[in-house]
Design an enzyme around this catalytic site. Structure first.
Site, PDB file in Angstrom:
ATOM      1  N   GLY A 181       0.838  -1.188   0.000  1.00  0.00           N
ATOM      2  CA  GLY A 181       0.000   0.000   0.000  1.00  0.00           C
ATOM      3  C   GLY A 181       0.871   1.235   0.000  1.00  0.00           C
ATOM      4  N   CYS A 182       0.396   2.282   0.599  1.00  0.00           N
ATOM      5  CA  CYS A 182       1.125   3.545   0.662  1.00  0.00           C
ATOM      6  C   CYS A 182       2.445   3.355   1.398  1.00  0.00           C
ATOM      7  CB  CYS A 182       0.272   4.580   1.384  1.00  0.00           C
ATOM      8  SG  CYS A 182       1.111   6.139   1.649  1.00  0.00           S
ATOM      9  N   PHE A 183       3.534   3.816   0.812  1.00  0.00           N
ATOM     10  CA  PHE A 183       4.838   3.608   1.443  1.00  0.00           C
ATOM     11  C   PHE A 183       4.981   4.362   2.753  1.00  0.00           C
ATOM     12  CE2 PHE A 183       6.716   6.244  -2.335  1.00  0.00           C
ATOM     13  CZ  PHE A 183       6.134   7.424  -1.889  1.00  0.00           C
ATOM     14  N   TRP A 184       4.187   5.398   2.972  1.00  0.00           N
ATOM     15  CA  TRP A 184       4.258   6.118   4.246  1.00  0.00           C
ATOM     16  C   TRP A 184       3.925   5.189   5.406  1.00  0.00           C
ATOM     17  CZ3 TRP A 184       0.571  10.584   2.496  1.00  0.00           C
ATOM     18  CH2 TRP A 184       1.203  11.378   1.531  1.00  0.00           C
TER      19      TRP A 184
END
Length: 176
Positions: A9-12
């Protein structure tokens, strides 16, 4: 030091989790797995047209934490049963993927997935793919959670993941 490259998903979100783990020396958010030449930008990757996944590249000390332990944390910190989606983030750039750097990593990744299958109600769709060129994301993506904790996405999506991490893996966390 050894290298682990994963996308969930979102790398954050994934970066924030791995920054908490003992033995992890460095985490860099970036892109991997695309088919378009050159260095992609965030906007290009978000379009879904480059084929890249948002990933993190982790440098870790295998004497402190093993590749398998990191993969178990990864697999239980996102939903590896949803194809090209994590929550509201939809597209191939958000796919669940383990990029292996050696044949040994490939075999170990497949083994971890096999061992975790009984714990999920739906089939695991995490890709196990050979690592390609890693492109570091733009500087403002690095340490995003640490630099933006009050931002709505961080509070609503990342903070609950970190709470879950603390409950499941307290013994694996760095001293705060």
């Amino acid at each position: 030091m050894e290298v682990l490259t994963v996308g969930g998903g979102c790398f954050w979100c994934v970066e924030a989790i791995f920054n908490q783990i003992k033995g992890v020396e460095k985490v860099v958010s970036g892109y991997m797995g695309g088919t378009v030449p050159g260095t992609p930008t965030y906007r290009e990757v978000c379009s879904g047209l480059t084929g890249h996944a948002e990933v993190i590249q982790v440098m870790y000390n295998p004497e402190i934490i093993s590749y398998e332990e990191l993969l178990v944390i990864f697999m239980t910190s996102h939903d590896p049963t949803t194809l090209n989606r994590q929550g509201a983030d939809v597209g191939t750039q958000y796919r669940s993927v383990i990029f292996y750097h050696t044949e040994e990593q490939r075999a170990r990744a497949e083994q971890v997935i096999e061992e975790l299958k009984p714990y999920f109600e739906s089939p695991i769709v995490t890709e196990v793919s050979p690592a390609t060129t890693f492109h570091a994301a733009e500087e403002y993506h690095q340490n995003y959670y640490e630099n933006n904790k009050q931002q709505m996405y961080c509070a609503a999506v990342i903070s609950p993941k970190l709470t879950k991490l603390r409950k499941l893996y307290a013994s694996k966390l760095k001293e705060q």
